[in-house]
Design an enzyme around this catalytic site. Structure first.
Site, mmCIF file in Angstrom:
data_model
loop_
_atom_site.group_PDB
_atom_site.id
_atom_site.type_symbol
_atom_site.label_atom_id
_atom_site.label_comp_id
_atom_site.label_asym_id
_atom_site.label_seq_id
_atom_site.Cartn_x
_atom_site.Cartn_y
_atom_site.Cartn_z
ATOM 1 N N ARG A 303 1.714 -58.114 42.862
ATOM 2 C CA ARG A 303 1.432 -57.747 41.474
ATOM 3 C C ARG A 303 0.180 -58.480 41.004
ATOM 4 O O ARG A 303 0.185 -59.708 40.915
ATOM 5 C CB ARG A 303 2.610 -58.139 40.562
ATOM 6 C CG ARG A 303 3.937 -57.467 40.907
ATOM 7 C CD ARG A 303 4.029 -56.056 40.355
ATOM 8 N NE ARG A 303 5.110 -55.289 40.970
ATOM 9 C CZ ARG A 303 6.349 -55.195 40.495
ATOM 10 N NH1 ARG A 303 6.674 -55.824 39.388
ATOM 11 N NH2 ARG A 303 7.245 -54.457 41.106
ATOM 12 N N GLU A 305 -1.068 -59.293 38.293
ATOM 13 C CA GLU A 305 -0.932 -59.598 36.862
ATOM 14 C C GLU A 305 -1.398 -61.025 36.642
ATOM 15 O O GLU A 305 -0.935 -61.932 37.328
ATOM 16 C CB GLU A 305 0.534 -59.462 36.418
ATOM 17 C CG GLU A 305 1.058 -58.042 36.513
ATOM 18 C CD GLU A 305 2.579 -57.979 36.325
ATOM 19 O OE1 GLU A 305 3.198 -59.050 36.111
ATOM 20 O OE2 GLU A 305 3.140 -56.877 36.400
ATOM 21 N N ARG A 311 7.971 -67.528 35.448
ATOM 22 C CA ARG A 311 8.779 -66.584 36.228
ATOM 23 C C ARG A 311 7.980 -65.488 36.928
ATOM 24 O O ARG A 311 8.555 -64.557 37.467
ATOM 25 C CB ARG A 311 9.850 -65.950 35.340
ATOM 26 C CG ARG A 311 9.320 -65.098 34.211
ATOM 27 C CD ARG A 311 10.470 -64.488 33.432
ATOM 28 N NE ARG A 311 10.045 -63.391 32.584
ATOM 29 C CZ ARG A 311 10.866 -62.501 32.093
ATOM 30 N NH1 ARG A 311 12.154 -62.562 32.374
ATOM 31 N NH2 ARG A 311 10.438 -61.532 31.309
ATOM 32 N N HIS A 312 6.647 -65.573 36.896
ATOM 33 C CA HIS A 312 5.827 -64.550 37.548
ATOM 34 C C HIS A 312 5.060 -65.113 38.748
ATOM 35 O O HIS A 312 4.517 -66.208 38.678
ATOM 36 C CB HIS A 312 4.814 -63.955 36.555
ATOM 37 C CG HIS A 312 5.437 -63.022 35.574
ATOM 38 N ND1 HIS A 312 5.814 -63.423 34.308
ATOM 39 C CD2 HIS A 312 5.766 -61.708 35.675
ATOM 40 C CE1 HIS A 312 6.345 -62.384 33.668
ATOM 41 N NE2 HIS A 312 6.333 -61.337 34.475
ATOM 42 N N GLU A 454 15.499 -61.070 33.333
ATOM 43 C CA GLU A 454 15.614 -59.854 34.147
ATOM 44 C C GLU A 454 15.403 -60.172 35.629
ATOM 45 O O GLU A 454 14.458 -60.868 35.992
ATOM 46 C CB GLU A 454 14.553 -58.846 33.671
ATOM 47 C CG GLU A 454 14.520 -57.565 34.473
ATOM 48 C CD GLU A 454 13.103 -57.194 34.901
ATOM 49 O OE1 GLU A 454 12.951 -56.845 36.085
ATOM 50 O OE2 GLU A 454 12.176 -57.280 34.080
ATOM 51 N N SER A 457 15.119 -54.145 37.987
ATOM 52 C CA SER A 457 14.783 -52.993 37.177
ATOM 53 C C SER A 457 15.093 -51.774 38.032
ATOM 54 O O SER A 457 14.695 -51.732 39.204
ATOM 55 C CB SER A 457 13.288 -53.040 36.851
ATOM 56 O OG SER A 457 13.093 -52.449 35.608
ATOM 57 N N ARG A 505 13.438 -65.032 41.953
ATOM 58 C CA ARG A 505 14.026 -65.096 40.611
ATOM 59 C C ARG A 505 15.546 -65.285 40.677
ATOM 60 O O ARG A 505 16.115 -66.059 39.913
ATOM 61 C CB ARG A 505 13.698 -63.818 39.843
ATOM 62 C CG ARG A 505 13.055 -64.118 38.502
ATOM 63 C CD ARG A 505 12.754 -62.864 37.732
ATOM 64 N NE ARG A 505 11.327 -62.734 37.505
ATOM 65 C CZ ARG A 505 10.801 -61.860 36.663
ATOM 66 N NH1 ARG A 505 11.579 -61.034 36.008
ATOM 67 N NH2 ARG A 505 9.509 -61.811 36.484
#
Length: 531
Positions: A303, A305, A311-312, A454, A457, A505
């Site tokens: 990812r 991002e 948490r990323h 979360e 998903s 996670r």
């Protein structure tokens, strides 16, 4: 000046020079004699020391192990040192965790992974003064081969995992020597935050740990975290295999962004560009269309991002599930939640040692879950948040603070750390999500949460090529780039759904840790590309 006078002067100079040369030669000869005397004395001392050192063959630094020979020697594991082994002569290979010389003896703590044992070498019939001195000078973290007798102890050794026995060393050889200066001390790296501050004892910050990850991974906490993580993967695979799932491998270099978004890493691919997969999503679905019925995969997900949060990560391990269902996508939810419950039970029943080890440094409440798993609709979750004073629209996605708040509210009301939120607004889900047939504002999609964050998903996927095309156009996705994906639904596709779980996670939240970098062996985030 006459010729005779000049000749006389030259002779005097030559005499002076030869005197000088003689003096220099004498000095050098004296120096060489002294040096020879010193070396002879050293050699004599060494010889007498070696003659005095009756144990010289029982310790030292042997030749590097280059597979020169095969020995029949059996090396015993530290965790197997129990009172039943008392008085046995054994060999082991371990790291020197600490050493402490005291008079004519030296205490060592020898470590293998999360297990350690006290060892003693003392001047006596089998060990000389030189051997004790050698043992005391072995640097921390060096790897040694030790022959020793296992002896019972009268008083428990509280500081070691093997509390009922100690080793009395007969021989000790250094197999690999560690440098004297370590980048961090293991005891500092496992010290709970705030503990020992008054005595001025150090703790190690996260960046230092990650910069020296090879050392940090040796700590009891890190060992426990990654053993538990291995357990999560094992339980995930075993549970799904028993349910009739097939493990698949999917490509990580792809021609179009998996989720149609901009958060992808671009890589050069010969004369064109490709992307690193954000998810195995499209390939899992193709496998369902190819009649594999139920599939899962474990592999890296990328990812791009720029999220520097707790948490990323830019690369993490995805535990992905996809399955065909008969009539309702809740069959998929039930299958996934049961898999998660089996993982939680397996960790609770088989990994207590690891959980307790992590809790020593990072205390947290035991993880709670219900059977069957609690499932709330998005509107119910929203109502709970509205009641708590949160203002947000019906079609808004949950922010991280609101997710956490909802997690706390659910824990208070239902006493569970794990639940499902079902029927998300269609507007906040990817193009391949099946719309809710009763309310076009919502979708047949869901998230799963642990301790208010979360971890999964998922959704029922659109399995009709025309509807999928319409949804892709709505999301402004270039149809040419996802042509092979859409085409795979043109030849008959069963209704299906699934989800993707982040391994790091799950481990972080199960153990109640506060940073995902603790559960990623070599984490990748926007600021970290090494080690």
């Amino acid at each position: 000046m006459t010729l005779e006078e000049a000749q006389g002067a030259t002779e005097e100079e030559q005499q002076a020079q030869s005197k000088k040369g003689l003096k220099k030669q004498q000095k050098e000869a004296e120096k060489a004699a002294k040096k020879a005397e010193k070396q002879a004395k050293l050699a004599a001392d060494q010889q007498s020391t070696e003659e005095d050192d009756f144990a010289k063959d029982r310790y030292g630094v042997p030749a590097m192990v280059q597979s020169q020979q095969k020995l029949d020697r059996v090396l015993v594991r530290i965790q197997d040192f129990t009172p039943e082994k008392a008085d046995q002569l054994i060999w082991l290979r371990a790291r020197v965790h600490t050493s402490r010389a005291k008079g004519k003896q030296c205490f060592l703590v020898l470590r293998q992974q999360q297990f350690n044992v006290q060892a003693l070498v003392a001047v006596g019939d089998r060990a000389s003064k030189q051997m004790v001195k050698f043992a005391a000078n072995i640097t921390k973290e060096s790897i040694v081969d030790v022959e020793a007798f296992v002896r019972k102890v009268e008083q428990k050794i509280e500081s070691c995992s093997q509390q009922d026995v100690e080793l009395h060393i007969e021989r000790i050889f250094v197999i690999s020597q560690a440098e004297a200066r370590l980048p961090l001390q293991l005891e500092d790296a496992v010290r709970p935050d705030g503990e020992g501050e008054e005595e001025g004892r150090a703790t190690v910050n996260q960046d230092t740990k990650l910069d020296n990850r090879v050392i940090d991974l040796r700590t009891t906490t890190s060992q426990a975290i990654f053993r538990l993580q291995s357990g999560v993967c094992m339980l995930f695979r075993d549970t799904l295999t028993k349910k009739g799932f097939v493990e698949i491998q999917t490509p990580k270099i792809i021609s179009a962004a998996s989720e149609g978004g901009a958060n992808v890493f671009t890589v050069s691919y010969f004369k064109t560009s490709a992307y690193l997969a954000q998810s195995p999503q499209l390939y899992k679905q193709m496998c369902i269309c190819a009649d594999f019925d139920k599939v899962f995969c474990v592999g890296p997900v990328f990812r791009a991002e720029d999220s520097n949060t707790h948490r990323h990560l830019t690369e993490f391990v995805g535990l992905d599930i996809e399955m065909a269902f008969s009539y309702h996508y809740h069959e998929v939810i039930d299958s996934i939640t049961d898999t998660m419950v089996q993982i939680f039970k397996g960790l609770r029943d088989n990994f207590q040692t690891e959980i307790q080890m992590v809790n020593k440094q990072f205390p947290s409440e035991p993880f709670k879950f219900l059977e069957p798993t609690l499932r709330l609709e998005y509107t119910e979750g929203l109502a709970m948040l509205h009641e708590a004073g949160v203002e947000m629209g019906d079609e808004d996605d949950l922010s991280t603070p609101n997710e956490k708040l909802l997690g706390r509210l659910v824990k208070e009301k239902y006493d569970t750390d794990f639940y499902v939120l079902d029927k998300y607004p269609l507007a906040v889900r990817p193009f391949y999500t099946m719309p809710d047939p009763n309310n076009p504002k919502y979708s047949n999609s869901y998230d799963m949460f642990m301790r208010g964050e979360e971890i999964l998903s998922g959704a029922q996927r659109v399995h009709d090529a025309q509807l999928l095309t319409d949804r892709a156009i709505h999301h402004q996705i270039d149809l040419e780039k996802i042509k092979s994906y859409i085409d795979s639904f043109r030849y008959g596709a069963p209704p299906h759904g699934g989800g993707g779980i982040g391994l790091e996670r799950v481990c972080m939240l199960y153990l109640g840790l506060h940073n995902i970098r603790q559960t990623s062996m070599f984490p990748r985030d926007p600021k970290r590309l090494t080690p």
